[in-house]
Design an enzyme around this catalytic site. Structure first.
Site, PDB file in Angstrom:
ATOM      1  N   TYR A 117       0.851  -1.186   0.000  1.00 13.14           N
ATOM      2  CA  TYR A 117       0.000   0.000   0.000  1.00 13.14           C
ATOM      3  C   TYR A 117       0.892   1.243   0.000  1.00 13.14           C
ATOM      4  O   TYR A 117       1.897   1.316   0.724  1.00 13.14           O
ATOM      5  CB  TYR A 117      -0.904  -0.041   1.234  1.00 13.14           C
ATOM      6  CG  TYR A 117      -1.573   1.265   1.583  1.00 13.14           C
ATOM      7  CD1 TYR A 117      -2.413   1.902   0.685  1.00 13.14           C
ATOM      8  CD2 TYR A 117      -1.368   1.859   2.822  1.00 13.14           C
ATOM      9  CE1 TYR A 117      -3.020   3.099   1.005  1.00 13.14           C
ATOM     10  CE2 TYR A 117      -1.978   3.051   3.158  1.00 13.14           C
ATOM     11  CZ  TYR A 117      -2.802   3.670   2.244  1.00 13.14           C
ATOM     12  OH  TYR A 117      -3.400   4.857   2.560  1.00 13.14           O
ATOM     13  N   ASP A 190       0.242  -7.785   6.817  1.00  9.34           N
ATOM     14  CA  ASP A 190      -0.971  -6.984   6.714  1.00  9.34           C
ATOM     15  C   ASP A 190      -2.044  -7.859   6.079  1.00  9.34           C
ATOM     16  O   ASP A 190      -1.949  -8.227   4.905  1.00  9.34           O
ATOM     17  CB  ASP A 190      -0.693  -5.743   5.859  1.00  9.34           C
ATOM     18  CG  ASP A 190      -1.865  -4.762   5.851  1.00  9.34           C
ATOM     19  OD1 ASP A 190      -3.016  -5.213   5.978  1.00  9.34           O
ATOM     20  OD2 ASP A 190      -1.630  -3.555   5.678  1.00  9.34           O
ATOM     21  N   LYS A 215     -11.689  -1.328   6.969  1.00  4.04           N
ATOM     22  CA  LYS A 215     -12.094  -2.068   5.782  1.00  4.04           C
ATOM     23  C   LYS A 215     -13.096  -3.166   6.149  1.00  4.04           C
ATOM     24  O   LYS A 215     -14.180  -2.882   6.630  1.00  4.04           O
ATOM     25  CB  LYS A 215     -10.850  -2.619   5.096  1.00  4.04           C
ATOM     26  CG  LYS A 215      -9.714  -1.605   4.904  1.00  4.04           C
ATOM     27  CD  LYS A 215     -10.103  -0.355   4.160  1.00  4.04           C
ATOM     28  CE  LYS A 215      -8.920   0.497   3.729  1.00  4.04           C
ATOM     29  NZ  LYS A 215      -8.130   1.108   4.800  1.00  4.04           N
TER      30      LYS A 215
END
Length: 401
Positions: A117, A190, A215
């Site tokens: 990310y 992650d 999320k």
């Protein structure tokens, strides 16, 4: 029955809340939002360590240190990931920063996936490498040999996302865990993209798992938060200090409540996310206006076998590339009705995102080109709407390409 023998569908609904009675004769089915910032204590004890009060025994002092609503959430998160400890943070970024800070010191070395990310990669470069004197090596972790080759005596942390954002690259968690163990390094994963419902890195050898609870765990796009889960007492001690004292980055009671409520439907939502995503991925893969589709559930995905081996499902995120230029991409996005153009993912509503100008805009054009993030590359977070409506919307927009 031991809690970890319960199915995750049951843990998601009840774990952490049962037995938390707020007052005699009151039996809340769901834990309330405990908004009090401070709590009275029964008496003065000159020998007491007030920061070591046990919230599980109803011992509270100050909500930055511990809060009943947050405590319930942390127990549920640990149970879902099959871990011993969990801490809830104010954001996923805060959870990642705390984890890295708990493990590495100036002069140490981190090996990280090159396809992370954008915010995580920027954190590693601008905070840890430039300001804190930590050396960082980015590798193509789809090749386990590259991870092994990057390790050295100073390596204290190996950091991975799998699947990665937005290219849906996977790394072999079990194999990399073995490498990290050989070098006495902490291995962090992650797990945001799949949630604890579809993947459990701790069971595959990871030391730490992080989530952006914003999320899938929350699932309703109305709360920002993060979480860290671990089995290691030493890491937990450092994380607890950073969460409560060193950074003070704990999740608020109301956001803890929203996340607890969202998790109750996590298994139901994840199954629908995956079902819809699979149909959309197959539709896009067969469309002439699409040059490639990246979704681990497709047999065409180069790491489909690995996904099937280490995951129990394929999730609701996919990426694809249009056979057009930036103007054509903009026209396609402008014709969508059921896919708002927005960052983030994992909510019940479908979203579409343009990584080059949104999540990965902090990266240079050269870095984006190296990763394969073109101006016509898009990421879908597939929601739980009726899939026929989503397919119809995509079909009409693709007709403009």
């Amino acid at each position: 029955m031991n809690d970890y023998e319960l199915h995750r569908e049951t843990l998601a609904v009840t774990h952490g809340e049962r037995g938390q009675t707020p007052a005699p004769g009151v039996e809340d089915v769901t834990i309330p939002v405990h908004l009090s910032s401070t709590y009275s204590i029964p008496d003065v004890d000159p020998d007491a360590d007030l920061e070591s009060l046990d919230p599980d025994a109803g011992e509270y002092l100050y909500s930055r240190l511990s809060n009943p609503t947050r405590n319930a959430l942390e127990h549920r998160l640990a149970a879902l990931e099959g871990g011993t400890h969990a801490l809830a943070f104010v954001s996923g970024t805060a959870a990642i920063a705390a984890t890295m800070t708990a493990v590495v010191h100036p002069g140490d070395h981190i090996v990280a996936f090159e396809d992370l990310y954008g915010g995580t990669k920027t954190m590693l470069n601008r905070l840890f490498a430039e300001r804190l004197g930590v050396d960082v090596t980015f590798v193509d972790a789809t090749d386990t040999d590259e991870v092994e080759a990057a390790m050295r005596d100073e390596t204290r942390l190996v950091w991975m996302e799998t699947p990665s954002n937005p290219l849906m690259h996977l790394c072999d968690i079990e194999a990399i865990a073995a490498i990290a163990d050989d070098w006495n390094a902490v291995f962090g994963v992650d797990n945001t993209f799949l949630s604890p419902y579809f993947q459990n890195p701790l069971s595959l050898g990871a030391d730490v798992v992080v989530h952006s609870t914003t999320k899938y765990l929350n699932g309703h796009s109305d709360s920002i938060g993060g979480a860290v889960v671990t089995d290691r007492d030493d890491i937990m001690d450092e994380l607890a200090f950073l969460q409560r004292v060193g950074m003070g980055s704990m999740l608020s009671p109301f956001d803890s409540y929203l996340t607890l409520r969202g998790i109750k439907t996590l298994p139901l939502r994840m199954r629908q996310h995956e079902e819809n995503a699979m149909e959309i991925a197959r539709f896009l893969e067969s469309h002439d206006a699409v040059t490639r589709v990246l979704y681990p559930g497709l047999e065409s995905h180069p790491q489909h076998d690995l996904a099937a081996r280490q995951q129990s499902g394929f999730g609701g995120v996919l990426s694809f590339e249009l056979d057009t230029d930036p103007d054509g991409t903009a026209a396609f996005l402008g014709h969508l009705d059921e896919f708002p153009l927005a960052v983030s993912l994992g909510g019940v509503e479908s979203l579409i995102e343009h990584p080059a100008t949104m999540t990965h805009s902090p990266l240079s054009q050269a870095d984006r080109d190296t990763l394969g993030i073109s101006d016509s590359f898009l990421r879908l977070s597939v929601g739980v709407e009726h899939v026929d409506d989503l397919l119809s919307d995509l079909d009409e927009a693709l007709a403009t390409v």
